[in-house]
Design a protein around this motif. Structure first.
Motif, PDB file in Angstrom:
ATOM      1  N   SER A  25      55.175  68.694   3.807  1.00 21.15           N
ATOM      2  CA  SER A  25      54.638  67.837   2.969  1.00 21.15           C
ATOM      3  C   SER A  25      54.287  68.856   2.246  1.00 21.15           C
ATOM      4  O   SER A  25      54.188  70.013   0.836  1.00 21.15           O
ATOM      5  CB  SER A  25      53.235  67.884   3.175  1.00 21.15           C
ATOM      6  N   TRP A  26      54.421  70.835   2.615  1.00 22.83           N
ATOM      7  CA  TRP A  26      54.053  72.185   2.062  1.00 22.83           C
ATOM      8  C   TRP A  26      55.664  72.291   1.226  1.00 22.83           C
ATOM      9  O   TRP A  26      55.903  72.141  -0.085  1.00 22.83           O
ATOM     10  CB  TRP A  26      54.628  73.678   2.629  1.00 22.83           C
ATOM     11  N   LEU A  27      57.018  71.744   2.137  1.00 22.87           N
ATOM     12  CA  LEU A  27      58.319  71.677   0.991  1.00 22.87           C
ATOM     13  C   LEU A  27      57.758  70.722  -0.572  1.00 22.87           C
ATOM     14  O   LEU A  27      58.818  71.189  -1.462  1.00 22.87           O
ATOM     15  CB  LEU A  27      59.211  71.592   1.555  1.00 22.87           C
ATOM     16  N   GLY A  28      56.881  69.936  -1.024  1.00 21.71           N
ATOM     17  CA  GLY A  28      57.197  69.044  -1.737  1.00 21.71           C
ATOM     18  C   GLY A  28      56.336  69.507  -2.621  1.00 21.71           C
ATOM     19  O   GLY A  28      56.732  69.225  -3.404  1.00 21.71           O
ATOM     20  N   PHE A  29      55.305  70.122  -1.690  1.00 21.95           N
ATOM     21  CA  PHE A  29      54.577  70.763  -3.137  1.00 21.95           C
ATOM     22  C   PHE A  29      55.152  72.283  -3.952  1.00 21.95           C
ATOM     23  O   PHE A  29      54.827  72.027  -5.574  1.00 21.95           O
ATOM     24  CB  PHE A  29      53.081  71.470  -2.274  1.00 21.95           C
ATOM     25  N   PHE A  30      56.085  72.870  -2.595  1.00 20.48           N
ATOM     26  CA  PHE A  30      56.243  73.761  -3.416  1.00 20.48           C
ATOM     27  C   PHE A  30      57.787  73.200  -4.033  1.00 20.48           C
ATOM     28  O   PHE A  30      57.731  74.523  -5.378  1.00 20.48           O
ATOM     29  CB  PHE A  30      58.080  74.452  -1.797  1.00 20.48           C
ATOM     30  N   THR A  31      58.794  72.410  -4.005  1.00 20.69           N
ATOM     31  CA  THR A  31      59.531  71.773  -5.025  1.00 20.69           C
ATOM     32  C   THR A  31      58.657  71.356  -6.187  1.00 20.69           C
ATOM     33  O   THR A  31      59.035  71.446  -6.999  1.00 20.69           O
ATOM     34  CB  THR A  31      60.144  70.563  -4.055  1.00 20.69           C
ATOM     35  N   ALA A  32      57.701  70.606  -5.781  1.00 19.62           N
ATOM     36  CA  ALA A  32      57.407  69.589  -6.621  1.00 19.62           C
ATOM     37  C   ALA A  32      56.337  71.125  -8.224  1.00 19.62           C
ATOM     38  O   ALA A  32      56.500  71.041  -9.222  1.00 19.62           O
ATOM     39  CB  ALA A  32      56.048  68.825  -6.548  1.00 19.62           C
ATOM     40  N   ASN A  33      56.430  71.790  -7.921  1.00 22.78           N
ATOM     41  CA  ASN A  33      55.280  73.271  -8.729  1.00 22.78           C
ATOM     42  C   ASN A  33      56.862  74.324  -8.826  1.00 22.78           C
ATOM     43  O   ASN A  33      56.374  75.419  -9.485  1.00 22.78           O
ATOM     44  CB  ASN A  33      54.506  74.167  -8.024  1.00 22.78           C
ATOM     45  N   ASN A  34      57.864  73.751  -8.683  1.00 22.00           N
ATOM     46  CA  ASN A  34      59.015  75.015  -8.423  1.00 22.00           C
ATOM     47  C   ASN A  34      60.137  74.616  -9.024  1.00 22.00           C
ATOM     48  O   ASN A  34      61.599  74.857  -8.836  1.00 22.00           O
ATOM     49  CB  ASN A  34      59.074  75.875  -7.442  1.00 22.00           C
ATOM     50  N   TRP A  35      59.733  72.762  -9.823  1.00 17.32           N
ATOM     51  CA  TRP A  35      60.619  72.555 -10.767  1.00 17.32           C
ATOM     52  C   TRP A  35      61.547  73.142 -11.832  1.00 17.32           C
ATOM     53  O   TRP A  35      60.553  73.412 -11.992  1.00 17.32           O
ATOM     54  CB  TRP A  35      60.020  70.890 -10.487  1.00 17.32           C
ATOM     55  N   LYS A  36      62.598  73.558 -12.233  1.00 21.85           N
ATOM     56  CA  LYS A  36      63.102  73.882 -12.899  1.00 21.85           C
ATOM     57  C   LYS A  36      62.924  72.995 -14.267  1.00 21.85           C
ATOM     58  O   LYS A  36      62.424  72.263 -14.249  1.00 21.85           O
ATOM     59  CB  LYS A  36      64.950  73.716 -12.999  1.00 21.85           C
ATOM     60  N   GLY A  37      62.591  74.132 -15.033  1.00 22.38           N
ATOM     61  CA  GLY A  37      62.086  73.514 -16.493  1.00 22.38           C
ATOM     62  C   GLY A  37      60.085  73.318 -16.904  1.00 22.38           C
ATOM     63  O   GLY A  37      59.796  73.147 -17.408  1.00 22.38           O
TER      64      GLY A  37
END
Length: 127
Positions: free
Chosen positions: A112-124
């Motif tokens: 869940s943390w990884l999903g949050f981190f990935t979603a909020n640090n997506w390129k662009g």
């Protein structure tokens, strides 16, 4: 599209996906790997889709609910996790039951943390 229809279609897709994974992972082991896998995937996907600032932007709310509640809700399963934990405890091994609970909870939180981190640090993604 009606919210109920979106949940119905999503539920059919999610349940079918879960069934395919249970077939794909052979039940050669006492440990319920297939339930652990679908629940961990679900933790990542639900958090990612719920927190990504633009991923579901512009998608009608009925479709969003069909994806989150329908697909991911039917794909993951707390009742199976609970039943398998009790079965492990009563029939097989208390150690495996504890390992299953710890790996499910810790893995779910990490993904869940990884999903949050990935979603909020997506390129662009403009911060």
């Amino acid at each position: 599209m009606s919210v109920y229809l979106a949940i119905f279609i999503g539920g059919a897709l999610g349940a079918s996906g879960r069934f395919m994974i249970s077939i794909w992972i052979e039940e050669a082991s006492v440990f319920p790997y297939e339930t652990l896998l679908v629940n961990l995937i679900g933790c990542f996907l639900l958090t990612y889709l719920s927190t990504h600032p633009t991923f579901m932007k512009g998608i009608p709310s009925s479709i969003k609910i069909g994806i989150t509640t329908g697909i991911i809700g039917a794909f993951t399963t707390f009742s199976t996790f609970s039943t398998e934990t009790v079965q492990l405890w009563m029939d097989t091994s208390q150690t495996l039951a504890i390992l299953y609970v710890v790996s499910s909870l810790a893995g779910g939180l990490v993904l869940s943390w990884l999903g949050f981190f990935t979603a909020n640090n997506w390129k662009g993604h403009a911060k």
